[in-house]
Design a protein around this motif. Structure first.
Motif, PDB file in Angstrom:
ATOM      1  N   ILE A 215       0.831  -1.200   0.000  1.00 46.34           N
ATOM      2  CA  ILE A 215       0.000   0.000   0.000  1.00 46.34           C
ATOM      3  C   ILE A 215       0.865   1.249   0.000  1.00 46.34           C
ATOM      4  CG2 ILE A 215      -1.615   1.364   1.386  1.00 46.34           C
ATOM      5  CD1 ILE A 215      -2.881  -1.302   2.262  1.00 46.34           C
ATOM      6  N   ARG A 216       1.925   1.252   0.809  1.00 48.37           N
ATOM      7  CA  ARG A 216       2.790   2.429   0.826  1.00 48.37           C
ATOM      8  C   ARG A 216       3.443   2.633  -0.540  1.00 48.37           C
ATOM      9  NH1 ARG A 216       0.871   5.713   3.904  1.00 48.37           N
ATOM     10  NH2 ARG A 216       2.586   6.966   3.101  1.00 48.37           N
ATOM     11  N   ARG A 217       3.744   1.542  -1.216  1.00 53.14           N
ATOM     12  CA  ARG A 217       4.291   1.644  -2.573  1.00 53.14           C
ATOM     13  C   ARG A 217       3.269   2.273  -3.521  1.00 53.14           C
ATOM     14  NH1 ARG A 217       5.310  -2.776  -7.117  1.00 53.14           N
ATOM     15  NH2 ARG A 217       7.097  -1.838  -8.134  1.00 53.14           N
ATOM     16  N   LEU A 218       2.028   1.816  -3.425  1.00 55.83           N
ATOM     17  CA  LEU A 218       0.957   2.374  -4.242  1.00 55.83           C
ATOM     18  C   LEU A 218       0.758   3.862  -3.937  1.00 55.83           C
ATOM     19  CD1 LEU A 218      -1.353   1.659  -6.254  1.00 55.83           C
ATOM     20  CD2 LEU A 218      -2.766   1.166  -4.252  1.00 55.83           C
ATOM     21  N   LEU A 219       0.854   4.215  -2.648  1.00 54.64           N
ATOM     22  CA  LEU A 219       0.631   5.605  -2.251  1.00 54.64           C
ATOM     23  C   LEU A 219       1.812   6.514  -2.582  1.00 54.64           C
ATOM     24  CD1 LEU A 219      -1.263   5.201   1.154  1.00 54.64           C
ATOM     25  CD2 LEU A 219      -2.170   5.394  -1.168  1.00 54.64           C
ATOM     26  N   SER A 220       2.875   5.955  -3.153  1.00 52.55           N
ATOM     27  CA  SER A 220       3.980   6.794  -3.607  1.00 52.55           C
ATOM     28  C   SER A 220       3.712   7.389  -4.991  1.00 52.55           C
ATOM     29  CB  SER A 220       5.283   5.982  -3.652  1.00 52.55           C
ATOM     30  OG  SER A 220       5.268   5.043  -4.712  1.00 52.55           O
ATOM     31  N   LEU A 221       2.607   6.994  -5.622  1.00 48.87           N
ATOM     32  CA  LEU A 221       2.214   7.617  -6.886  1.00 48.87           C
ATOM     33  C   LEU A 221       1.847   9.085  -6.634  1.00 48.87           C
ATOM     34  CD1 LEU A 221      -0.042   4.753  -8.290  1.00 48.87           C
ATOM     35  CD2 LEU A 221       2.207   5.435  -9.175  1.00 48.87           C
ATOM     36  N   PRO A 222       1.827   9.919  -7.679  1.00 50.56           N
ATOM     37  CA  PRO A 222       1.454  11.328  -7.488  1.00 50.56           C
ATOM     38  C   PRO A 222       0.107  11.477  -6.785  1.00 50.56           C
ATOM     39  CG  PRO A 222       2.369  11.011  -9.669  1.00 50.56           C
ATOM     40  CD  PRO A 222       2.237   9.638  -9.069  1.00 50.56           C
ATOM     41  N   ARG A 223       0.010  12.462  -5.939  1.00 52.14           N
ATOM     42  CA  ARG A 223      -1.181  12.637  -5.111  1.00 52.14           C
ATOM     43  C   ARG A 223      -2.458  12.807  -5.938  1.00 52.14           C
ATOM     44  NH1 ARG A 223      -0.964  14.040   0.271  1.00 52.14           N
ATOM     45  NH2 ARG A 223      -2.859  15.269  -0.036  1.00 52.14           N
ATOM     46  N   ASP A 224      -2.341  13.392  -7.150  1.00 54.50           N
ATOM     47  CA  ASP A 224      -3.539  13.632  -7.949  1.00 54.50           C
ATOM     48  C   ASP A 224      -3.940  12.430  -8.801  1.00 54.50           C
ATOM     49  OD1 ASP A 224      -1.470  13.739  -9.759  1.00 54.50           O
ATOM     50  OD2 ASP A 224      -2.062  15.640 -10.674  1.00 54.50           O
ATOM     51  N   THR A 225      -3.236  11.313  -8.652  1.00 60.35           N
ATOM     52  CA  THR A 225      -3.613  10.102  -9.385  1.00 60.35           C
ATOM     53  C   THR A 225      -5.025   9.678  -8.993  1.00 60.35           C
ATOM     54  OG1 THR A 225      -1.317   9.340  -9.442  1.00 60.35           O
ATOM     55  CG2 THR A 225      -3.028   7.683  -9.833  1.00 60.35           C
ATOM     56  N   ARG A 226      -5.883   9.493  -9.985  1.00 60.99           N
ATOM     57  CA  ARG A 226      -7.217   8.965  -9.709  1.00 60.99           C
ATOM     58  C   ARG A 226      -7.088   7.488  -9.325  1.00 60.99           C
ATOM     59  NH1 ARG A 226     -10.722   9.576 -14.804  1.00 60.99           N
ATOM     60  NH2 ARG A 226      -8.740   9.244 -15.895  1.00 60.99           N
ATOM     61  N   LEU A 227      -7.761   7.098  -8.260  1.00 55.43           N
ATOM     62  CA  LEU A 227      -7.660   5.730  -7.760  1.00 55.43           C
ATOM     63  C   LEU A 227      -9.036   5.070  -7.808  1.00 55.43           C
ATOM     64  CD1 LEU A 227      -5.784   3.590  -6.425  1.00 55.43           C
ATOM     65  CD2 LEU A 227      -6.499   4.510  -4.213  1.00 55.43           C
ATOM     66  N   ARG A 251      -3.747   9.036   1.325  1.00 63.43           N
ATOM     67  CA  ARG A 251      -2.610   9.366   2.191  1.00 63.43           C
ATOM     68  C   ARG A 251      -3.043  10.227   3.371  1.00 63.43           C
ATOM     69  NH1 ARG A 251       2.800  11.085  -0.888  1.00 63.43           N
ATOM     70  NH2 ARG A 251       3.332  11.204   1.333  1.00 63.43           N
ATOM     71  N   ASP A 252      -3.995  11.103   3.129  1.00 65.89           N
ATOM     72  CA  ASP A 252      -4.421  12.019   4.191  1.00 65.89           C
ATOM     73  C   ASP A 252      -5.415  11.380   5.159  1.00 65.89           C
ATOM     74  OD1 ASP A 252      -2.860  13.970   3.035  1.00 65.89           O
ATOM     75  OD2 ASP A 252      -4.540  14.934   1.982  1.00 65.89           O
ATOM     76  N   ASP A 253      -6.337  10.552   4.638  1.00 66.33           N
ATOM     77  CA  ASP A 253      -7.514  10.217   5.425  1.00 66.33           C
ATOM     78  C   ASP A 253      -7.826   8.738   5.566  1.00 66.33           C
ATOM     79  OD1 ASP A 253      -8.123  12.954   5.857  1.00 66.33           O
ATOM     80  OD2 ASP A 253      -9.027  13.075   3.861  1.00 66.33           O
ATOM     81  N   ASN A 254      -7.076   7.822   4.934  1.00 70.96           N
ATOM     82  CA  ASN A 254      -7.437   6.418   5.068  1.00 70.96           C
ATOM     83  C   ASN A 254      -7.365   6.012   6.541  1.00 70.96           C
ATOM     84  OD1 ASN A 254      -6.851   3.354   5.207  1.00 70.96           O
ATOM     85  ND2 ASN A 254      -7.609   3.665   3.127  1.00 70.96           N
ATOM     86  N   ILE A 255      -8.447   5.469   7.050  1.00 75.63           N
ATOM     87  CA  ILE A 255      -8.542   5.216   8.489  1.00 75.63           C
ATOM     88  C   ILE A 255      -7.568   4.148   8.979  1.00 75.63           C
ATOM     89  CG2 ILE A 255     -10.932   5.982   8.640  1.00 75.63           C
ATOM     90  CD1 ILE A 255     -11.769   3.025   8.656  1.00 75.63           C
ATOM     91  N   HIS A 256      -7.044   3.319   8.078  1.00 75.16           N
ATOM     92  CA  HIS A 256      -6.116   2.272   8.477  1.00 75.16           C
ATOM     93  C   HIS A 256      -4.656   2.598   8.171  1.00 75.16           C
ATOM     94  CE1 HIS A 256      -9.484  -1.007   8.041  1.00 75.16           C
ATOM     95  NE2 HIS A 256      -9.648  -0.238   9.107  1.00 75.16           N
ATOM     96  N   VAL A 257      -4.405   3.375   7.123  1.00 75.98           N
ATOM     97  CA  VAL A 257      -3.031   3.439   6.612  1.00 75.98           C
ATOM     98  C   VAL A 257      -2.672   4.833   6.090  1.00 75.98           C
ATOM     99  CG1 VAL A 257      -3.583   2.686   4.253  1.00 75.98           C
ATOM    100  CG2 VAL A 257      -1.387   1.996   5.305  1.00 75.98           C
ATOM    101  N   HIS A 258      -3.240   5.876   6.692  1.00 70.15           N
ATOM    102  CA  HIS A 258      -2.872   7.233   6.301  1.00 70.15           C
ATOM    103  C   HIS A 258      -1.415   7.514   6.660  1.00 70.15           C
ATOM    104  CE1 HIS A 258      -3.037   8.501  10.525  1.00 70.15           C
ATOM    105  NE2 HIS A 258      -4.182   7.830  10.612  1.00 70.15           N
ATOM    106  N   ASP A 259      -0.857   8.559   6.084  1.00 73.96           N
ATOM    107  CA  ASP A 259       0.522   8.936   6.380  1.00 73.96           C
ATOM    108  C   ASP A 259       0.715   9.047   7.891  1.00 73.96           C
ATOM    109  OD1 ASP A 259       1.029   9.036   3.699  1.00 73.96           O
ATOM    110  OD2 ASP A 259       1.273  11.219   3.579  1.00 73.96           O
ATOM    111  N   GLY A 260       1.781   8.459   8.378  1.00 73.67           N
ATOM    112  CA  GLY A 260       2.081   8.486   9.799  1.00 73.67           C
ATOM    113  C   GLY A 260       1.800   7.188  10.507  1.00 73.67           C
TER     114      GLY A 260
END
Length: 314
Positions: A215-227, A251-260
């Motif tokens: 998931i962290r690898r996937l979230l390294s895509l550009p922030r504006d990538t449509r998912l 990255r900002d709001d996923n309840i399980h795996v947001h940044d941090g």
């Protein structure tokens, strides 16, 4: 096992350079049309290049009634009708993984529309595991030959004039893929809407730590990538089904795996949560069919095809 997992993760990280290289110029924007099957909570996606009309279908659904054992093509027919009305040419029938919650309609769609059926090369691991569970016998090939193409991590392909790249994102199952097509990514079951969280990791071959790293690898895509996601179950407090978000929102709001959120925190949460979950309603028929590329087992001597129900085995 740990050494092997670390080596696999290093190989996955190295492939990230390919994704970044694909994004040195502005990514083209494919048109995405989604079809939601409420019976299985599955979102299927038709992705096409508006310049050429070339298209891919991702994670289709074959209707299946477990009480009667009957199949139908209502969900898939809606896709066929759309593709024909839009005048699209289907090049690919893409599977993000061997689903445990619905049967794929890829072979039937191929008969109607053409295209190559594809999945990740690690499907052979899934075939070996579940081939044993279902005692599939020597006639069941465990080399992925039921599919037209097996993708490798970092492999490039295209939808018309739109560049695409494959990311191997194991953890939910060993064979999960994400397809990055232009400015859009299709993540399968790896991650859900930010208010719902992430996939379970307790199926055979699943691994919560590996899921976190994927998931962290996937979230390294550009922030504006449509998912675009494969499922939605309506998070508490939400009344509508949703299957599109952005990498930035996750990255900002996923309840399980947001940044941090650390890997250890995620693994503890995911492991505890998975212990509370029941088995998917269609897991036994789904896996038997999906590990065969969407084909049913061969007919027996009476001309009838059978799906097995292992007793006290899962």
């Amino acid at each position: 096992m740990m050494t092997t997992a670390i080596a696999q993760d290093k190989a996955l990280i190295a492939a990230e350079d390919i994704v970044r290289a694909a994004r040195k110029t502005p990514a083209r924007q494919p048109v995405v049309t989604s079809f939601f099957d409420e019976a299985t909570f599955t979102a299927s996606h038709v992705v096409h290049d508006p310049e050429t009309g070339r298209a891919a279908i991702i994670d289709s659904v074959l209707d299946y009634d477990p009480a009667s054992g009957r199949t139908a093509h209502d969900s898939a027919q809606a896709i066929v009708d759309f593709v024909r009305e839009a005048g699209l040419t289907v090049d690919w029938l893409l599977e993000t993984h061997a689903h445990a919650d619905h049967l794929t309609a890829a072979p039937w769609l191929q008969e109607q529309l053409g295209g190559s059926i594809a999945i990740g090369g690690a499907i052979t691991t899934v075939q070996d595991t579940f081939g044993k569970l279902f005692n599939a016998g020597e006639d069941f090939a465990r080399d992925g030959t039921q599919f037209d193409h097996l993708f490798t991590d970092g492999e490039r392909f295209s939808i018309g004039n739109i560049d695409a790249v494959v990311l191997h994102v194991p953890g939910h199952t060993p064979a999960d893929l994400a397809y990055v097509i232009g400015d859009a990514a299709f993540a399968g079951d790896t991650i859900f809407m930010p208010d719902y969280g992430t996939a379970r990791a307790d199926f055979p071959g699943g691994d919560a730590g590996q899921l976190y790293r994927s998931i962290r690898r996937l979230l390294s895509l550009p922030r504006d990538t449509r998912l675009f996601l494969c499922h939605d179950y309506k998070a508490p407090g939400r009344d509508n089904y949703v299957w599109e978000t952005t990498i930035g929102a996750e990255r900002d709001d996923n309840i399980h795996v947001h940044d941090g959120v650390s890997e250890s925190e995620f693994v503890a949460m995911r492991t505890a949560r998975d212990r509370t979950l029941g088995m998917p309603r269609l897991i036994l028929p789904s896996v038997q069919v999906n590990m065969r590329g969407g084909h049913m087992p061969e007919p027996e001597s009476n001309g009838i095809r059978y799906l097995k129900m292992p007793v006290d085995a899962v």
